[in-house]
Design an enzyme around this catalytic site. Structure first.
Site, PDB file in Angstrom:
ATOM      1  N   TYR A   1       4.618  -5.813  17.054  1.00  9.56           N
ATOM      2  CA  TYR A   1       4.860  -5.045  15.818  1.00  9.56           C
ATOM      3  C   TYR A   1       5.613  -3.748  16.125  1.00  9.56           C
ATOM      4  CZ  TYR A   1       3.890  -1.635  12.162  1.00  9.56           C
ATOM      5  OH  TYR A   1       4.017  -0.634  11.224  1.00  9.56           O
TER       6      TYR A   1
ATOM      7  N   GLY B   1      -6.899  -2.532  25.732  1.00 10.93           N
ATOM      8  CA  GLY B   1      -5.602  -2.007  25.283  1.00 10.93           C
ATOM      9  C   GLY B   1      -5.706  -0.734  24.469  1.00 10.93           C
TER      10      GLY B   1
ATOM     11  N   LYS C   1       9.701  -2.219  15.241  1.00  7.09           N
ATOM     12  CA  LYS C   1      10.089  -0.913  14.666  1.00  7.09           C
ATOM     13  C   LYS C   1      11.091  -0.215  15.592  1.00  7.09           C
ATOM     14  CE  LYS C   1       7.592  -1.080  10.948  1.00  7.09           C
ATOM     15  NZ  LYS C   1       8.208  -1.084   9.617  1.00  7.09           N
TER      16      LYS C   1
ATOM     17  N   ASN D   1      -1.456   7.545  10.865  1.00 10.09           N
ATOM     18  CA  ASN D   1      -2.416   6.612  10.236  1.00 10.09           C
ATOM     19  C   ASN D   1      -2.692   7.005   8.784  1.00 10.09           C
ATOM     20  OD1 ASN D   1      -3.470   4.883  12.635  1.00 10.09           O
ATOM     21  ND2 ASN D   1      -3.407   6.991  13.371  1.00 10.09           N
TER      22      ASN D   1
ATOM     23  N   TYR E   1       0.823  -1.213   0.000  1.00 11.58           N
ATOM     24  CA  TYR E   1       0.000   0.000   0.000  1.00 11.58           C
ATOM     25  C   TYR E   1       0.861   1.268   0.000  1.00 11.58           C
ATOM     26  CZ  TYR E   1      -3.036   3.518   2.300  1.00 11.58           C
ATOM     27  OH  TYR E   1      -3.717   4.645   2.653  1.00 11.58           O
TER      28      TYR E   1
ATOM     29  N   ASP F   1      10.115  -6.954  -3.697  1.00 11.80           N
ATOM     30  CA  ASP F   1       8.960  -7.324  -2.869  1.00 11.80           C
ATOM     31  C   ASP F   1       8.709  -8.823  -3.045  1.00 11.80           C
ATOM     32  OD1 ASP F   1       6.235  -5.430  -1.823  1.00 11.80           O
ATOM     33  OD2 ASP F   1       6.083  -7.610  -1.950  1.00 11.80           O
TER      34      ASP F   1
ATOM     35  N   SER G   1       7.012   3.942  12.558  1.00 11.27           N
ATOM     36  CA  SER G   1       5.590   4.048  12.887  1.00 11.27           C
ATOM     37  C   SER G   1       5.370   4.805  14.184  1.00 11.27           C
ATOM     38  CB  SER G   1       5.041   2.621  13.042  1.00 11.27           C
ATOM     39  OG  SER G   1       3.751   2.663  13.582  1.00 11.27           O
TER      40      SER G   1
HETATM   41  N1  LIG Z   1      -0.252   1.116   6.972  1.00 11.54           N
HETATM   42  C1  LIG Z   1      -0.011   1.701   8.130  1.00 11.54           C
HETATM   43  O1  LIG Z   1      -0.945   2.088   8.838  1.00 11.54           O
HETATM   44  C2  LIG Z   1       1.414   1.937   8.590  1.00 11.54           C
HETATM   45  C3  LIG Z   1       1.650   2.847   9.636  1.00 11.54           C
HETATM   46  C4  LIG Z   1       2.964   3.044  10.067  1.00 11.54           C
HETATM   47  C5  LIG Z   1       4.022   2.374   9.447  1.00 11.54           C
HETATM   48  N2  LIG Z   1       3.752   1.485   8.434  1.00 11.54           N
HETATM   49  C6  LIG Z   1       4.874   0.778   7.815  1.00 11.54           C
HETATM   50  O2  LIG Z   1       4.892   1.090   6.435  1.00 11.54           O
HETATM   51  C7  LIG Z   1       5.410  -0.015   5.685  1.00 11.54           C
HETATM   52  C8  LIG Z   1       4.447  -0.373   4.589  1.00 11.54           C
HETATM   53  O3  LIG Z   1       3.207  -0.749   5.181  1.00 11.54           O
HETATM   54  P1  LIG Z   1       1.914  -1.034   4.287  1.00 11.54           P
HETATM   55  O4  LIG Z   1       0.736  -0.559   5.044  1.00 11.54           O
HETATM   56  O5  LIG Z   1       2.138  -0.544   2.911  1.00 11.54           O
HETATM   57  O6  LIG Z   1       1.901  -2.625   4.310  1.00 11.54           O
HETATM   58  P2  LIG Z   1       1.726  -3.645   3.088  1.00 11.54           P
HETATM   59  O7  LIG Z   1       1.519  -4.978   3.703  1.00 11.54           O
HETATM   60  O8  LIG Z   1       0.706  -3.142   2.138  1.00 11.54           O
HETATM   61  O9  LIG Z   1       3.156  -3.555   2.395  1.00 11.54           O
HETATM   62  C9  LIG Z   1       4.284  -4.275   2.847  1.00 11.54           C
HETATM   63  C10 LIG Z   1       4.962  -4.843   1.614  1.00 11.54           C
HETATM   64  O10 LIG Z   1       6.157  -5.496   1.997  1.00 11.54           O
HETATM   65  C11 LIG Z   1       6.237  -6.765   1.335  1.00 11.54           C
HETATM   66  N3  LIG Z   1       7.066  -7.603   2.198  1.00 11.54           N
HETATM   67  C12 LIG Z   1       6.822  -7.999   3.471  1.00 11.54           C
HETATM   68  N4  LIG Z   1       7.847  -8.729   3.940  1.00 11.54           N
HETATM   69  C13 LIG Z   1       8.770  -8.804   2.936  1.00 11.54           C
HETATM   70  C14 LIG Z   1      10.049  -9.411   2.798  1.00 11.54           C
HETATM   71  N5  LIG Z   1      10.602 -10.128   3.810  1.00 11.54           N
HETATM   72  N6  LIG Z   1      10.717  -9.288   1.629  1.00 11.54           N
HETATM   73  C15 LIG Z   1      10.175  -8.583   0.599  1.00 11.54           C
HETATM   74  N7  LIG Z   1       8.972  -7.988   0.664  1.00 11.54           N
HETATM   75  C16 LIG Z   1       8.274  -8.092   1.822  1.00 11.54           C
HETATM   76  C17 LIG Z   1       4.797  -7.211   1.190  1.00 11.54           C
HETATM   77  O11 LIG Z   1       4.594  -8.154   0.151  1.00 11.54           O
HETATM   78  C18 LIG Z   1       4.106  -5.885   0.899  1.00 11.54           C
HETATM   79  O12 LIG Z   1       4.086  -5.609  -0.490  1.00 11.54           O
HETATM   80  C19 LIG Z   1       5.657  -1.127   6.708  1.00 11.54           C
HETATM   81  O13 LIG Z   1       7.002  -1.100   7.077  1.00 11.54           O
HETATM   82  C20 LIG Z   1       4.774  -0.726   7.866  1.00 11.54           C
HETATM   83  O14 LIG Z   1       5.251  -1.242   9.078  1.00 11.54           O
HETATM   84  C21 LIG Z   1       2.483   1.259   7.992  1.00 11.54           C
END
Ligand SMILES: NC(=O)c1ccc[n+]([C@@H]2O[C@H](COP(=O)([O-])OP(=O)(O)OC[C@H]3O[C@@H](n4cnc5c(N)ncnc54)[C@H](O)[C@@H]3O)[C@@H](O)[C@H]2O)c1
Length: 339
Positions: free
Chosen positions: A141, A289, A145, A170, A11, A31, A117
């Site tokens: 989780y 929580g 981080k 968010n 995303y 990915d 995050s």
């Molecule tokens: N969405 C949120 O609310 C949010 C908030 C704060 C931080 N984040 C961080 O932002 C980043 C992206 O989150 P997102 O919401 O897009 O999640 P997402 O699940 O949509 O994207 C994560 C991507 O990483 C890939 N991936 C996971 N493990 C992998 C690995 N070992 N090797 C290669 N690819 C791998 C997945 O296939 C996916 O495409 C993450 O690090 C997440 O912790 C997200």
């Protein structure tokens, strides 16, 4: 400029990659598609595989020696799943980040932007969270981080690596050109649940109404994912000015949020003004929580990156609805017609 974007089929990573393309920066996506979508990388330079794979990293850097920076978005990212299966989170988010770092150092790629995050902060009732607020994640989780950030601070102090951790609040909405968005089935945050409840004609549950907030419901900071993506482009552009290659300052953490909080009731009011009708709600008790919530102080992002959010909460809601509608239309096309 060329950048490696891990998790670029997800995303946030796919939106960051789109913002890079629009800014004239070429993303190279790595990915494993564990949660990401092949559709989001169809027009991109794409390597399917794991961030922990030394062999794949060697191939990527051999084929793209001009990669100048890495944006590390790949991770498992569900608080609930991390409670059920913490080991998977420590493996994917910590151990594989260690392997990625070794690869980046081996291939001389020393600029790293990390998807951190707001989940790392201790929820202690302070409404506007600055980067110096107390750290104290409440889930496995969040702790992955914290560990990754600590590792970057330590490694950058003793190697050529330089790291900017961007602490997202968010994210909502989708790419304005609808190239990608949040897959509907995975929405666990309030806006996603609100859209689902409204679409299915079921009441949206307001969990808790006795928090010490304006109206008693929990506060969250919703930031448009496109603003978030532009924050990464700003970090790339300012990287060397902020963390000079031979300077002593090698690690920085910066919040990316809207800079203002919305309560659950305010979110509902904004949603109703966008859709033009009332939504059914049901008041229930607080989730175990859950916390009153907080919002980001974005002063540091403004000062260091020249970044500030430009899109509003209603913009984010409209964008999320547009994405949900485009996903529903695609599903409809996939369902075979009845004969
Ligand atoms: N969405 C949120 O609310 C949010 C908030 C704060 C931080 N984040 C961080 O932002 C980043 C992206 O989150 P997102 O919401 O897009 O999640 P997402 O699940 O949509 O994207 C994560 C991507 O990483 C890939 N991936 C996971 N493990 C992998 C690995 N070992 N090797 C290669 N690819 C791998 C997945 O296939 C996916 O495409 C993450 O690090 C997440 O912790 C997200």
């Amino acid at each position: 400029m060329k950048v490696l974007v891990t998790g670029g089929a997800g995303y946030i990573g796919s939106t960051v990659a789109s913002a890079c393309v629009d800014a004239g920066i070429t993303p190279v996506i790595l990915d494993n598609l564990s949660t990401g979508s092949a559709e989001f990388v169809q027009d991109r330079i794409f390597y399917q595989g794991d961030v922990g794979s030394a062999g794949l990293l060697a191939r990527i850097f051999a084929e793209h020696p001009d990669i100048e920076a890495t944006i590390h978005c790949a991770a498992l990212a569900s608080v609930e799943d991390s409670v059920r299966d913490p080991l998977a989170y420590y493996r994917e988010n910590v151990a594989k980040t260690t392997a990625l770092l070794e690869g980046l150092l081996a291939h001389g790629c020393h600029r790293l932007i990390f998807s951190s995050s707001a989940a790392i902060y201790r929820a202690d009732g302070q409404p506007a969270i600055t980067e110096s607020a107390a750290i104290g994640a409440t889930s496995p989780y969040g702790r992955t981080k914290v560990m990754a950030e600590q590792m970057f601070a330590d490694v950058s102090a003793s190697s050529p690596l330089r790291v900017i951790s961007l602490r997202y609040f968010n994210p909502i909405g989708a790419d304005p050109r609808m190239r990608s968005g949040r897959p509907g089935g995975r929405s666990t945050h309030a806006l996603g649940l609100l859209i689902q409840a409204d679409q299915h004609g079921i009441p949206f549950k307001i969990m808790g109404n006795r928090y010490a907030t304006r109206d008693g419901t929990g506060v969250r900071d919703y930031v448009h994912v496109w603003d978030l993506a532009l924050g990464h482009v700003a970090a790339l552009r300012r990287f060397d000015a902020l963390l000079p290659p031979h300077g002593g300052h090698r690690y920085e953490a910066i919040n990316l949020g809207s800079g203002s909080g919305a309560t659950v009731r305010e979110l509902i009011t904004a949603f109703e003004s966008v859709v033009g009708h009332r939504v059914r709600v049901q008041q229930v008790g607080p989730r175990a929580g859950d916390v009153p919530g907080a919002y980001a102080s974005t002063d540091k992002a403004g000062e260091l990156l020249g970044w500030k959010p430009t899109l509003s909460l209603p913009d984010g809601i409209r964008s999320a609805l547009e994405w949900a509608a485009s996903e529903a239309a695609k599903q409809h096309l996939l369902v075979p017609a009845q004969t």
